[in-house]
Design an enzyme around this catalytic site. Structure first.
Site, mmCIF file in Angstrom:
data_model
loop_
_atom_site.group_PDB
_atom_site.id
_atom_site.type_symbol
_atom_site.label_atom_id
_atom_site.label_comp_id
_atom_site.label_asym_id
_atom_site.label_seq_id
_atom_site.Cartn_x
_atom_site.Cartn_y
_atom_site.Cartn_z
ATOM 1 N N ARG A 30 0.845 -1.215 0.000
ATOM 2 C CA ARG A 30 0.000 0.000 0.000
ATOM 3 C C ARG A 30 0.872 1.255 0.000
ATOM 4 N NH1 ARG A 30 -4.781 -0.856 3.075
ATOM 5 N NH2 ARG A 30 -5.301 1.345 2.775
ATOM 6 N N ASP A 57 -3.625 7.726 2.627
ATOM 7 C CA ASP A 57 -2.710 8.278 1.610
ATOM 8 C C ASP A 57 -2.442 9.757 1.885
ATOM 9 O OD1 ASP A 57 -5.647 8.368 -0.312
ATOM 10 O OD2 ASP A 57 -4.483 10.190 0.131
ATOM 11 N N HIS A 60 -7.854 7.583 10.535
ATOM 12 C CA HIS A 60 -7.436 6.174 10.460
ATOM 13 C C HIS A 60 -5.934 6.036 10.230
ATOM 14 C CE1 HIS A 60 -11.800 4.867 9.363
ATOM 15 N NE2 HIS A 60 -11.661 5.118 10.628
ATOM 16 N N LEU A 81 -20.155 8.533 -5.818
ATOM 17 C CA LEU A 81 -20.475 7.930 -7.127
ATOM 18 C C LEU A 81 -21.885 7.351 -7.114
ATOM 19 C CD1 LEU A 81 -19.005 7.439 -9.829
ATOM 20 C CD2 LEU A 81 -18.322 5.179 -8.965
HETATM 21 C C1 LIG Z 1 -16.884 -3.133 8.934
HETATM 22 C C2 LIG Z 1 -17.624 -2.362 9.991
HETATM 23 C C3 LIG Z 1 -19.003 -2.870 10.245
HETATM 24 N N1 LIG Z 1 -16.821 -2.404 11.239
HETATM 25 C C4 LIG Z 1 -16.656 -1.272 11.936
HETATM 26 O O1 LIG Z 1 -17.155 -0.203 11.626
HETATM 27 C C5 LIG Z 1 -15.734 -1.411 13.108
HETATM 28 C C6 LIG Z 1 -16.489 -1.962 14.322
HETATM 29 C C7 LIG Z 1 -17.560 -1.102 14.804
HETATM 30 C C8 LIG Z 1 -17.398 -0.061 15.660
HETATM 31 N N2 LIG Z 1 -18.611 0.527 15.900
HETATM 32 C C9 LIG Z 1 -19.561 -0.150 15.208
HETATM 33 C C10 LIG Z 1 -20.937 0.081 15.112
HETATM 34 C C11 LIG Z 1 -21.660 -0.759 14.325
HETATM 35 C C12 LIG Z 1 -20.999 -1.826 13.628
HETATM 36 C C13 LIG Z 1 -19.610 -2.022 13.719
HETATM 37 C C14 LIG Z 1 -18.904 -1.181 14.500
HETATM 38 N N3 LIG Z 1 -15.102 -0.113 13.407
HETATM 39 C C15 LIG Z 1 -13.896 -0.139 14.028
HETATM 40 O O2 LIG Z 1 -13.313 -1.134 14.391
HETATM 41 C C16 LIG Z 1 -13.261 1.231 14.275
HETATM 42 C C17 LIG Z 1 -11.981 1.426 13.417
HETATM 43 C C18 LIG Z 1 -12.284 1.353 11.993
HETATM 44 C C19 LIG Z 1 -11.038 1.788 11.187
HETATM 45 C C20 LIG Z 1 -10.449 0.617 10.422
HETATM 46 N N4 LIG Z 1 -9.381 1.093 9.526
HETATM 47 C C21 LIG Z 1 -9.569 1.494 8.282
HETATM 48 N N5 LIG Z 1 -8.549 1.958 7.496
HETATM 49 C C22 LIG Z 1 -7.173 1.996 8.001
HETATM 50 C C23 LIG Z 1 -6.463 0.779 7.586
HETATM 51 C C24 LIG Z 1 -6.350 0.660 6.083
HETATM 52 O O3 LIG Z 1 -6.686 1.608 5.343
HETATM 53 O O4 LIG Z 1 -5.897 -0.417 5.686
HETATM 54 S S1 LIG Z 1 -11.189 1.472 7.653
HETATM 55 C C25 LIG Z 1 -10.989 1.630 5.923
HETATM 56 O O5 LIG Z 1 -12.179 1.144 5.382
HETATM 57 C C26 LIG Z 1 -13.091 2.211 5.253
HETATM 58 C C27 LIG Z 1 -13.518 2.140 3.842
HETATM 59 O O6 LIG Z 1 -14.533 2.942 3.627
HETATM 60 P P1 LIG Z 1 -14.591 3.985 2.405
HETATM 61 O O7 LIG Z 1 -13.443 4.912 2.493
HETATM 62 O O8 LIG Z 1 -15.960 4.490 2.441
HETATM 63 O O9 LIG Z 1 -14.325 3.082 1.088
HETATM 64 P P2 LIG Z 1 -15.354 2.086 0.363
HETATM 65 O O10 LIG Z 1 -14.549 1.337 -0.622
HETATM 66 O O11 LIG Z 1 -16.167 1.340 1.355
HETATM 67 O O12 LIG Z 1 -16.368 3.079 -0.422
HETATM 68 C C28 LIG Z 1 -15.867 3.912 -1.445
HETATM 69 C C29 LIG Z 1 -17.038 4.793 -1.874
HETATM 70 O O13 LIG Z 1 -16.555 5.706 -2.871
HETATM 71 C C30 LIG Z 1 -17.432 5.696 -3.989
HETATM 72 N N6 LIG Z 1 -16.608 5.979 -5.174
HETATM 73 C C31 LIG Z 1 -15.836 5.102 -5.893
HETATM 74 N N7 LIG Z 1 -15.188 5.769 -6.897
HETATM 75 C C32 LIG Z 1 -15.577 7.091 -6.798
HETATM 76 C C33 LIG Z 1 -15.274 8.273 -7.538
HETATM 77 N N8 LIG Z 1 -14.445 8.257 -8.596
HETATM 78 N N9 LIG Z 1 -15.829 9.442 -7.153
HETATM 79 C C34 LIG Z 1 -16.693 9.489 -6.067
HETATM 80 N N10 LIG Z 1 -17.019 8.390 -5.319
HETATM 81 C C35 LIG Z 1 -16.468 7.219 -5.682
HETATM 82 C C36 LIG Z 1 -18.082 4.315 -4.018
HETATM 83 O O14 LIG Z 1 -19.339 4.412 -4.638
HETATM 84 C C37 LIG Z 1 -18.187 3.992 -2.512
HETATM 85 O O15 LIG Z 1 -19.434 4.480 -1.990
HETATM 86 C C38 LIG Z 1 -12.370 3.493 5.470
HETATM 87 O O16 LIG Z 1 -12.705 3.956 6.726
HETATM 88 C C39 LIG Z 1 -10.905 3.065 5.447
HETATM 89 O O17 LIG Z 1 -10.114 3.868 6.252
HETATM 90 N N11 LIG Z 1 -12.805 1.337 15.632
HETATM 91 C C40 LIG Z 1 -13.697 1.425 16.641
HETATM 92 O O18 LIG Z 1 -14.889 1.394 16.449
HETATM 93 O O19 LIG Z 1 -13.094 1.597 17.882
HETATM 94 C C41 LIG Z 1 -13.980 1.671 19.040
HETATM 95 C C42 LIG Z 1 -14.731 2.995 19.013
HETATM 96 C C43 LIG Z 1 -16.104 3.031 19.128
HETATM 97 C C44 LIG Z 1 -16.769 4.267 19.199
HETATM 98 C C45 LIG Z 1 -16.098 5.479 19.091
HETATM 99 C C46 LIG Z 1 -14.726 5.390 18.950
HETATM 100 C C47 LIG Z 1 -14.047 4.142 18.874
#
Ligand SMILES: CC(C)NC(=O)[C@H](Cc1c[nH]c2ccccc12)NC(=O)[C@H](CCCC/N=C(/NCCC(=O)O)S[C@H]1O[C@H](COP(=O)(O)OP(=O)(O)OC[C@H]2O[C@@H](n3cnc4c(N)ncnc43)[C@H](O)[C@@H]2O)[C@@H](O)[C@H]1O)NC(=O)OCc1ccccc1
Length: 231
Positions: free
Chosen positions: A61, A96, A111, A205
């Site tokens: 990455r 990034d 993050h 998107l």
């Molecule tokens: C999977 C999910 C259900 N799990 C979670 O959310 C978990 C658990 C959880 C906590 N609370 C909850 C509540 C409910 C359910 C689950 C949970 N969360 C955690 O563990 C977090 C930590 C999560 C962080 C994990 N690390 C990342 N990244 C770093 C590493 C790495 O990068 O490798 S997450 C990583 O994935 C996430 C991806 O999401 P997006 O960026 O949205 O990307 P995605 O591909 O999904 O979507 C892209 C979008 O762009 C659009 N798009 C595409 N191309 C274009 C284009 N050209 N133009 C415009 N738009 C476009 C697409 O249509 C699409 O909609 C980002 O956050 C990214 O950083 N920590 C935590 O909660 O700690 C305690 C706490 C609690 C309360 C308060 C404080 C703390």
């Protein structure tokens, strides 16, 4: 010149913002999570189980992130920060360095950052200049095997949450760009901003998981919809 009639703006960005710079998103059909499992590379448990496997994933990455440039959407957000008379805070989920490369300064990497190494033993942060291996020793504490990318893994607390919640509680415009709204606590920010009486706008998107929480949504590519909206 930006003409957004708002005082305090919070911008949340995700992987979709950097897609047109050549960086993969996570959940799209050929996204990162379609190739590797979160449980194998992006959790503290994975790092304990297979540290070199996790480091190889992030070495890849890091190399990828070093070869790309910011796009017109990053540039438009940097101009918004520079020209808007009120406050603009940019909160990114992206690891990034493209926001900084475009000139954005009032920025929170909630993050983490792929350009930094974190020692799990002593918390020292150093530049991520060469590929990480498990036999490397921390220059600060002398411990081996604790050097990891300075990114927030699933189950870990995101960075600067107090600063983010304070800004959300005081903003009058919340703009969410290029994020699918699947990952918390970021996916809950729109509700926080709404609770503060802010106008909420999605630029993406396609409709995100939180689409019903937005007052306005403009769907299209970030390099087209972001400059048009902020200018
Ligand atoms: C999977 C999910 C259900 N799990 C979670 O959310 C978990 C658990 C959880 C906590 N609370 C909850 C509540 C409910 C359910 C689950 C949970 N969360 C955690 O563990 C977090 C930590 C999560 C962080 C994990 N690390 C990342 N990244 C770093 C590493 C790495 O990068 O490798 S997450 C990583 O994935 C996430 C991806 O999401 P997006 O960026 O949205 O990307 P995605 O591909 O999904 O979507 C892209 C979008 O762009 C659009 N798009 C595409 N191309 C274009 C284009 N050209 N133009 C415009 N738009 C476009 C697409 O249509 C699409 O909609 C980002 O956050 C990214 O950083 N920590 C935590 O909660 O700690 C305690 C706490 C609690 C309360 C308060 C404080 C703390």
């Amino acid at each position: 010149m930006t003409n957004l009639p708002y005082e305090r703006i919070v911008v949340l960005t995700g992987a979709g913002l950097s897609a047109e710079s050549g960086l993969s998103t996570f959940r799209d059909k050929d996204g990162i999570w379609s190739k590797v499992r979160i449980e194998d590379v992006a959790t503290p448990e994975a790092f304990a189980r297979d540290p070199q496997g996790v480091l190889d994933f992030y070495n890849g990455r890091r190399n990828g992130a070093g070869e790309v440039e910011p796009n017109a959407a990053h540039a438009a957000l940097a101009r918004l920060e520079a020209e808007h008379k009120g406050d603009v805070l940019t909160v990114t989920q992206n690891i990034d360095p493209l926001h900084e490369a475009a000139g954005t300064r009032n920025l929170v990497h909630m993050h983490g950052e792929i350009r930094k190494v974190l020692c799990n033993h002593c918390g020292t942060r150093t530049p991520y200049e060469d590929d990480l291996t498990v036999d490397l020793v921390c220059t600060q504490c002398g411990n081996q095997g604790g050097l990891r990318p300075d990114v927030v893994w699933f189950g870990e607390m995101p960075y600067q949450m107090d600063r983010i919640y304070a800004a959300l509680g005081a903003c009058d415009l919340f703009i969410s760009i290029g994020t699918s709204g699947n990952v918390y606590p970021a996916a809950g920010f729109v509700a926080e901003a709404r609770g503060a009486g802010a106008r909420t706008v999605e630029l993406n998107l396609e409709p995100s998981e939180g689409i019903t929480m937005f007052d306005e949504a403009i769907h299209g590519k970030a390099t087209q919809v972001v400059p048009a909206y902020v200018e």
